[in-house]
Design a protein around this motif. Structure first.
Motif, PDB file in Angstrom:
ATOM      1  N   GLU A  83      11.782  49.197  18.014  1.00  0.00           N
ATOM      2  CA  GLU A  83      11.772  50.635  17.283  1.00  0.00           C
ATOM      3  C   GLU A  83      12.881  50.811  16.634  1.00  0.00           C
ATOM      4  N   PHE A  84      12.907  51.481  15.447  1.00  0.00           N
ATOM      5  CA  PHE A  84      14.095  52.398  14.972  1.00  0.00           C
ATOM      6  C   PHE A  84      14.053  53.767  15.417  1.00  0.00           C
ATOM      7  N   HIS A  85      15.304  54.050  15.810  1.00  0.00           N
ATOM      8  CA  HIS A  85      15.500  55.366  16.305  1.00  0.00           C
ATOM      9  C   HIS A  85      16.331  56.274  15.378  1.00  0.00           C
ATOM     10  N   SER A  86      15.842  57.482  14.798  1.00  0.00           N
ATOM     11  CA  SER A  86      16.380  58.204  14.019  1.00  0.00           C
ATOM     12  C   SER A  86      17.059  59.589  14.858  1.00  0.00           C
ATOM     13  N   VAL A  87      18.094  59.677  15.097  1.00  0.00           N
ATOM     14  CA  VAL A  87      18.796  60.877  15.950  1.00  0.00           C
ATOM     15  C   VAL A  87      18.954  61.857  14.980  1.00  0.00           C
ATOM     16  N   LYS A  88      18.561  63.058  14.985  1.00  0.00           N
ATOM     17  CA  LYS A  88      18.818  64.144  14.274  1.00  0.00           C
ATOM     18  C   LYS A  88      18.769  65.448  14.883  1.00  0.00           C
ATOM     19  N   SER A  89      19.620  66.400  15.012  1.00  0.00           N
ATOM     20  CA  SER A  89      19.494  67.616  15.871  1.00  0.00           C
ATOM     21  C   SER A  89      18.533  68.488  15.374  1.00  0.00           C
ATOM     22  N   ASP A  90      18.464  68.671  14.187  1.00  0.00           N
ATOM     23  CA  ASP A  90      17.301  69.488  13.453  1.00  0.00           C
ATOM     24  C   ASP A  90      16.026  69.223  14.079  1.00  0.00           C
ATOM     25  N   GLU A  91      15.526  70.337  14.649  1.00  0.00           N
ATOM     26  CA  GLU A  91      13.778  70.296  15.103  1.00  0.00           C
ATOM     27  C   GLU A  91      13.137  69.917  14.209  1.00  0.00           C
ATOM     28  N   ASP A  92      13.097  70.099  13.059  1.00  0.00           N
ATOM     29  CA  ASP A  92      11.922  70.298  12.265  1.00  0.00           C
ATOM     30  C   ASP A  92      11.994  69.234  11.176  1.00  0.00           C
ATOM     31  N   ILE A  93      13.394  68.631  11.100  1.00  0.00           N
ATOM     32  CA  ILE A  93      13.432  67.860   9.922  1.00  0.00           C
ATOM     33  C   ILE A  93      12.599  66.456   9.833  1.00  0.00           C
ATOM     34  N   HIS A  94      12.051  66.160  10.842  1.00  0.00           N
ATOM     35  CA  HIS A  94      11.344  64.872  11.193  1.00  0.00           C
ATOM     36  C   HIS A  94       9.732  65.036  10.922  1.00  0.00           C
ATOM     37  N   LYS A  95       9.273  66.537  11.040  1.00  0.00           N
ATOM     38  CA  LYS A  95       7.973  66.433  11.169  1.00  0.00           C
ATOM     39  C   LYS A  95       7.077  66.295   9.826  1.00  0.00           C
ATOM     40  N   PHE A  96       7.868  66.533   8.861  1.00  0.00           N
ATOM     41  CA  PHE A  96       7.104  66.218   7.390  1.00  0.00           C
ATOM     42  C   PHE A  96       7.490  65.028   6.673  1.00  0.00           C
ATOM     43  N   ILE A  97       8.140  64.179   7.271  1.00  0.00           N
ATOM     44  CA  ILE A  97       8.727  62.823   6.769  1.00  0.00           C
ATOM     45  C   ILE A  97       7.401  61.851   6.558  1.00  0.00           C
ATOM     46  N   SER A  98       6.916  61.842   5.296  1.00  0.00           N
ATOM     47  CA  SER A  98       5.764  61.061   4.947  1.00  0.00           C
ATOM     48  C   SER A  98       5.874  60.693   3.448  1.00  0.00           C
ATOM     49  N   GLU A  99       5.277  59.962   3.013  1.00  0.00           N
ATOM     50  CA  GLU A  99       5.024  59.344   1.488  1.00  0.00           C
ATOM     51  C   GLU A  99       4.705  60.426   0.833  1.00  0.00           C
ATOM     52  N   GLU A 100       4.003  61.551   1.366  1.00  0.00           N
ATOM     53  CA  GLU A 100       3.759  62.817   0.281  1.00  0.00           C
ATOM     54  C   GLU A 100       4.672  63.518  -0.108  1.00  0.00           C
ATOM     55  N   LEU A 101       6.015  63.348   0.556  1.00  0.00           N
ATOM     56  CA  LEU A 101       7.281  64.198   0.140  1.00  0.00           C
ATOM     57  C   LEU A 101       7.532  63.528  -1.196  1.00  0.00           C
ATOM     58  N   CYS A 102       7.134  62.540  -1.619  1.00  0.00           N
ATOM     59  CA  CYS A 102       7.458  62.181  -2.926  1.00  0.00           C
ATOM     60  C   CYS A 102       7.097  62.574  -3.860  1.00  0.00           C
ATOM     61  N   ASP A 103       6.328  63.686  -3.805  1.00  0.00           N
ATOM     62  CA  ASP A 103       5.690  64.753  -4.918  1.00  0.00           C
ATOM     63  C   ASP A 103       6.462  66.005  -4.930  1.00  0.00           C
ATOM     64  N   GLU A 104       7.388  66.126  -4.039  1.00  0.00           N
ATOM     65  CA  GLU A 104       7.865  67.246  -3.927  1.00  0.00           C
ATOM     66  C   GLU A 104       9.378  66.970  -3.932  1.00  0.00           C
ATOM     67  N   THR A 105      10.323  68.244  -4.251  1.00  0.00           N
ATOM     68  CA  THR A 105      11.595  67.975  -4.337  1.00  0.00           C
ATOM     69  C   THR A 105      12.232  68.150  -2.691  1.00  0.00           C
ATOM     70  N   MET A 106      13.025  66.835  -2.731  1.00  0.00           N
ATOM     71  CA  MET A 106      13.340  66.680  -1.386  1.00  0.00           C
ATOM     72  C   MET A 106      15.138  66.899  -1.371  1.00  0.00           C
ATOM     73  N   THR A 107      15.527  67.098  -0.265  1.00  0.00           N
ATOM     74  CA  THR A 107      17.000  67.160   0.108  1.00  0.00           C
ATOM     75  C   THR A 107      17.449  65.410   0.323  1.00  0.00           C
ATOM     76  N   ARG A 108      18.572  65.288   0.256  1.00  0.00           N
ATOM     77  CA  ARG A 108      19.110  63.959   0.242  1.00  0.00           C
ATOM     78  C   ARG A 108      18.790  63.374   1.644  1.00  0.00           C
ATOM     79  N   LEU A 109      18.925  64.313   2.796  1.00  0.00           N
ATOM     80  CA  LEU A 109      18.609  63.915   4.187  1.00  0.00           C
ATOM     81  C   LEU A 109      17.267  63.547   4.198  1.00  0.00           C
ATOM     82  N   GLU A 110      16.173  64.214   3.780  1.00  0.00           N
ATOM     83  CA  GLU A 110      14.877  64.163   3.772  1.00  0.00           C
ATOM     84  C   GLU A 110      14.444  62.687   2.888  1.00  0.00           C
ATOM     85  N   GLU A 111      15.467  62.382   1.933  1.00  0.00           N
ATOM     86  CA  GLU A 111      15.204  61.009   1.207  1.00  0.00           C
ATOM     87  C   GLU A 111      15.479  59.982   2.163  1.00  0.00           C
ATOM     88  N   LYS A 112      16.593  60.107   2.757  1.00  0.00           N
ATOM     89  CA  LYS A 112      17.092  58.950   3.565  1.00  0.00           C
ATOM     90  C   LYS A 112      16.138  59.030   4.750  1.00  0.00           C
TER      91      LYS A 112
END
Length: 288
Positions: free
Chosen positions: A117-146
């Motif tokens: 597995e790849f583990h991505s450790v981030k303290s923000d509770e919500d930042i991971h919930k919406f990480i999907s290819e669908e975000l590509c059509d929206e304005t994303m933060t640098r962290l979301e892109e990474k």
């Protein structure tokens, strides 16, 4: 002058294969003030770099103390041939505009063959919930892109991408394991008394008829075995670290904790393996 990410990655990979592994990000290449730290991994037998307090908690609780985990590699670099291609395909900004390697916080291998597995450790509770290819059509933060590059890269590597949040590495559990980890600093003389301590400890806890303070048990064993209180604590921690003695890590065990007859579980069948393991371990200073 253009930065050759492919060359940088290949140099790091060659060094990791030929010598002791060192994460792409480490104490020498990156420092985030008081939030980053290095500690000696008992499992990996080398120094491990944690870039944040949450990473340190995650590494200790979910990787070091997890018997299913056979090995892990922190600050693992994703090959630029994958990350740059994904960034271009989906119109994402690569890390630092393509001037830096994208890393994941840990590549983790389990006892199940070919399971990683790849583990991505981030303290923000919500930042991971919406990480999907669908975000590509929206304005994303640098962290979301990474994070999106991390997630899609994991698919190219054929491994799962697992988000780790603050709740996945509870502070009380870490505090308990931090105390148990200190048992690795037991002296050679203390390690010779593992069996004596275990037998005396088992007799003591089976004789409990009413709740008793943990420190009183320790003091009684100190007198019985003619060992210092510090040695008693380290031997207990070492046996608990090796899971010869178990207790709930969800409640902080401190000297004033009241011990019930069912507080501890003991596993005599694990003792001999623990003794052999500790006898062959090199003496060094273990620190978190």
């Amino acid at each position: 002058m253009a930065i050759d990410l492919k060359l940088i990655y290949e140099q790091w990979l060659a060094e990791s294969v030929s010598g002791p592994y060192k994460g792409f990000i480490n104490q020498q290449t990156f420092s985030s003030n008081a939030t980053s730290t290095e500690f000696y991994s008992v499992k990996m037998e080398r120094m491990v770099y944690a870039a944040s307090p949450l990473e340190r908690r995650h590494f200790l609780i979910n990787l070091e103390f997890n018997d299913r985990v056979t090995s892990y590699f922190e600050q693992y670099a994703i090959t630029p041939s994958v990350s740059l291609q994904l960034a271009k395909k989906y119109g994402l900004r690569h890390h630092l505009n393509g001037k830096a390697i994208v890393t994941v916080d840990a590549l983790v291998f389990y006892s199940c063959e070919q399971f990683a597995e790849f583990h991505s450790v981030k303290s923000d509770e919500d930042i991971h919930k919406f990480i999907s290819e669908e975000l590509c059509d929206e304005t994303m933060t640098r962290l979301e892109e990474k994070l999106l590059i991390e997630k899609m890269s994991s698919e190219r590597y054929g491994v799962s991408w697992i988000p780790i949040r603050d709740a996945d590495a509870p502070k009380i559990k870490f505090k308990n394991l931090e105390a148990l980890y200190a048992g690795n600093n037991a002296t050679k003389e203390d390690r010779k008394r593992l069996s004596d301590f275990f037998l005396a400890f088992c007799k003591k806890i089976t004789a409990i008829t009413s709740d008793i303070r943990f420190v009183d048990i320790q003091k009684d064993l100190s007198k019985l075995l003619d060992l210092s209180l510090d040695s008693i604590r380290k031997i207990f921690s070492l046996l608990a670290w090796n899971k010869v003695i178990e207790f709930s890590l969800d409640e902080f065990l401190e000297p004033t904790s009241m011990i019930r007859v069912d507080t501890f579980r003991v596993f005599p069948e694990r003792l001999e393996k623990c003794i052999q393991k500790e006898a062959s371990k090199s003496m060094m200073h273990y620190r978190l």
